[in-house]
Design an enzyme around this catalytic site. Structure first.
Site, mmCIF file in Angstrom:
data_model
loop_
_atom_site.group_PDB
_atom_site.id
_atom_site.type_symbol
_atom_site.label_atom_id
_atom_site.label_comp_id
_atom_site.label_asym_id
_atom_site.label_seq_id
_atom_site.Cartn_x
_atom_site.Cartn_y
_atom_site.Cartn_z
ATOM 1 N N ASP A 139 9.430 2.441 1.532
ATOM 2 C CA ASP A 139 8.309 3.225 2.060
ATOM 3 C C ASP A 139 8.194 2.938 3.560
ATOM 4 O O ASP A 139 7.785 1.849 3.961
ATOM 5 C CB ASP A 139 7.026 2.822 1.310
ATOM 6 N N LYS A 195 2.935 9.950 8.433
ATOM 7 C CA LYS A 195 2.272 9.416 9.631
ATOM 8 C C LYS A 195 2.930 9.882 10.937
ATOM 9 O O LYS A 195 2.758 11.021 11.338
ATOM 10 C CB LYS A 195 2.185 7.896 9.537
ATOM 11 N N PHE A 222 0.861 -1.183 0.000
ATOM 12 C CA PHE A 222 0.000 0.000 0.000
ATOM 13 C C PHE A 222 0.898 1.234 0.000
ATOM 14 O O PHE A 222 1.720 1.406 0.887
ATOM 15 C CB PHE A 222 -0.928 0.039 1.223
HETATM 16 N N1 PLP Z 1 2.490 4.365 2.373
HETATM 17 C C1 PLP Z 1 2.184 3.541 3.387
HETATM 18 C C2 PLP Z 1 3.118 2.417 3.733
HETATM 19 C C3 PLP Z 1 1.020 3.720 4.122
HETATM 20 O O1 PLP Z 1 0.710 2.887 5.120
HETATM 21 C C4 PLP Z 1 0.168 4.792 3.775
HETATM 22 C C5 PLP Z 1 -1.083 5.007 4.498
HETATM 23 O O2 PLP Z 1 -1.611 4.168 5.171
HETATM 24 C C6 PLP Z 1 0.531 5.628 2.705
HETATM 25 C C7 PLP Z 1 1.695 5.393 2.038
HETATM 26 C C8 PLP Z 1 -0.353 6.778 2.325
HETATM 27 O O3 PLP Z 1 -0.277 7.740 3.317
HETATM 28 P P1 PLP Z 1 -1.372 8.903 3.411
HETATM 29 O O4 PLP Z 1 -2.643 8.263 3.857
HETATM 30 O O5 PLP Z 1 -0.787 9.852 4.408
HETATM 31 O O6 PLP Z 1 -1.480 9.498 2.055
#
Ligand code: PLP
Length: 402
Positions: free
Chosen positions: A227, A256, A142
């Site tokens: 990520d 986050k 994700f």
């Molecule tokens: N990357 C990862 C690993 C995530 O867990 C998330 C959100 O859950 C995102 C990207 C996207 O982040 P945002 O919701 O702040 O756009």
């Protein structure tokens, strides 16, 4: 448990687009690991805004730093030098290694910047003719809901309705290096993985797999992009989760927990690649504001002062051990416990949603992960007694199913 008031439900029904399935709860106040609903009921918050509220709610140092900065200067623009941004970048370079930072406002924006970076790298390496723009990501990944993040997130639940996707993505399986090797071709620019897959269900990349990815990227001149939006910011028991594998990526996505509840995202890019973005090639109005960077600095200050990295490592292992005990007691309900630090999922045999509702009714807030699991995301500074209380609540909810 009293329901959400009719007035609030009506207000949402009439005025707010229904793109979320919401729990039947209205939270109005928080302090540390606890939140209260509009009727004054108290809950242990083991969602932490989905891994955002790293210090729990309203940590006094964080609040003070934000209040002072808000009274001084909130936002200017990146047309000026912003001292808090420089200071935060310096601190993150100390944590990640020689490189540079680019700021944004969310995880999806971090993914977007990373994907643009991968294309710039591919173009520099191969020139315009060969078009090296492909990115190999992972099953169950994700990376966000923008067009780039979505294309890197191979789930119909996420992509449905928005096709055609951005071109150039292929998907390997984490902990199966051959599945990545077989996808590399002469147009590949980068490999992108989460160290611990979060939304996909809390699946941890093994150290050896990350080391193999590092070697693979070196051999093929690919960028290794990690990520750490969900698993970073000390949540796994090291500041970045990949540290456990002893590797260094070429670029990292963060958001986050970085701001502890104030929106901020960032990418760190290793020195070798940090000149790929040039003036005008990327940017966003709100990025790296004095207030957002102060929030992130305040989180880092507390992490350091309260020794939270080591604390998460120690208490996370203990908490996970206790969840594993619970799993052994209730094999008819629990398949396995996955995760590291305070990023833990308990995979259930049957639909996990009723359990999440019952835990909530017993005063414990949790959230689902992937297709089968209950996710436990306490704040990094949670009291050990609250971890034990969460275990007791979980046990009593499972017992009621006997
Ligand atoms: N990357 C990862 C690993 C995530 O867990 C998330 C959100 O859950 C995102 C990207 C996207 O982040 P945002 O919701 O702040 O756009």
């Amino acid at each position: 448990m009293e329901p959400v008031t009719e007035a609030i439900l009506n207000q949402f029904e009439t005025n707010v687009i229904g793109n979320y399935g919401r729990f039947p709860l209205t939270l109005t106040r928080g302090e540390g690991t606890r939140v209260w609903d509009e009727h004054g009921n108290e809950y242990l918050d083991f969602i932490s805004g989905i891994a955002v509220n790293a210090l729990g709610h309203c940590h006094p140092h964080w609040v003070k730093r934000l209040q002072e900065q808000a009274a001084k200067l909130v936002h200017v623009t990146n047309l000026f030098y912003i001292p808090q941004q420089g200071e935060l970048a310096e601190k993150l370079v100390q944590l990640a290694g020689p490189g540079k930072l680019l700021f944004c406002n969310s995880g999806a924006e971090a993914s977007e910047a990373l994907l643009k970076l991968a294309r710039l790298h591919g173009r520099r390496r191969c020139g315009n003719d060969r078009q090296c723009y492909k990115v190999i990501a992972a099953d169950r990944a994700f990376h966000g809901r923008t067009f780039g993040g979505m294309a890197a997130t191979p789930l119909e639940k996420i992509q449905g309705g928005f096709h055609p996707m951005l071109d150039g993505f292929a998907f390997g399986k984490i902990n199966d290096i051959d599945s990545f090797v077989s996808l590399i071709d002469d147009q590949t620019a980068a490999i992108l993985v989460e160290t611990i897959q979060g939304e996909g269900g809390i699946y941890v990349c093994e150290n050896e797999f990350l080391q193999d990815l590092r070697r693979l990227c070196d051999d093929h001149e690919l960028m290794l992009i990690i990520d750490e939006v969900q698993c970073g910011a000390a949540r796994s028991g090291t500041y970045f989760a990949y540290e456990e594998a002893g590797i260094r990526p070429d670029a990292i996505g963060m958001a986050k927990g970085l701001g502890g509840g104030f929106p901020i995202g960032a990418i760190w890019v290793a020195d070798e690649f940090s000149d790929l973005f040039q003036p005008g090639s990327h940017g966003s109005t709100f990025s790296g504001s004095p207030l957002a960077c102060t929030a992130a600095l305040a989180v880092l200050e507390v992490i350091e002062k309260e020794g939270l990295v080591d604390r998460v490592k120690r208490l996370g292992a203990k908490f996970m051990g206790k969840l594993e005990d619970v799993a052994r007691e209730f094999p008819e309900h629990i398949v396995e416990v996955r995760g590291r630090g305070f990023l833990i999922a308990v995979a259930m045999r049957d639909d996990f949603m009723p359990f999440i509702g019952e835990l909530r009714d017993h005063g414990l807030l949790t959230v689902g992960a992937g297709t089968d699991a209950i996710r436990f995301l306490p704040p990094l500074n949670v009291d050990e007694s609250d971890l034990d209380r969460a275990i007791a609540i979980f046990r009593s909810v499972l017992s009621e199913h006997e």
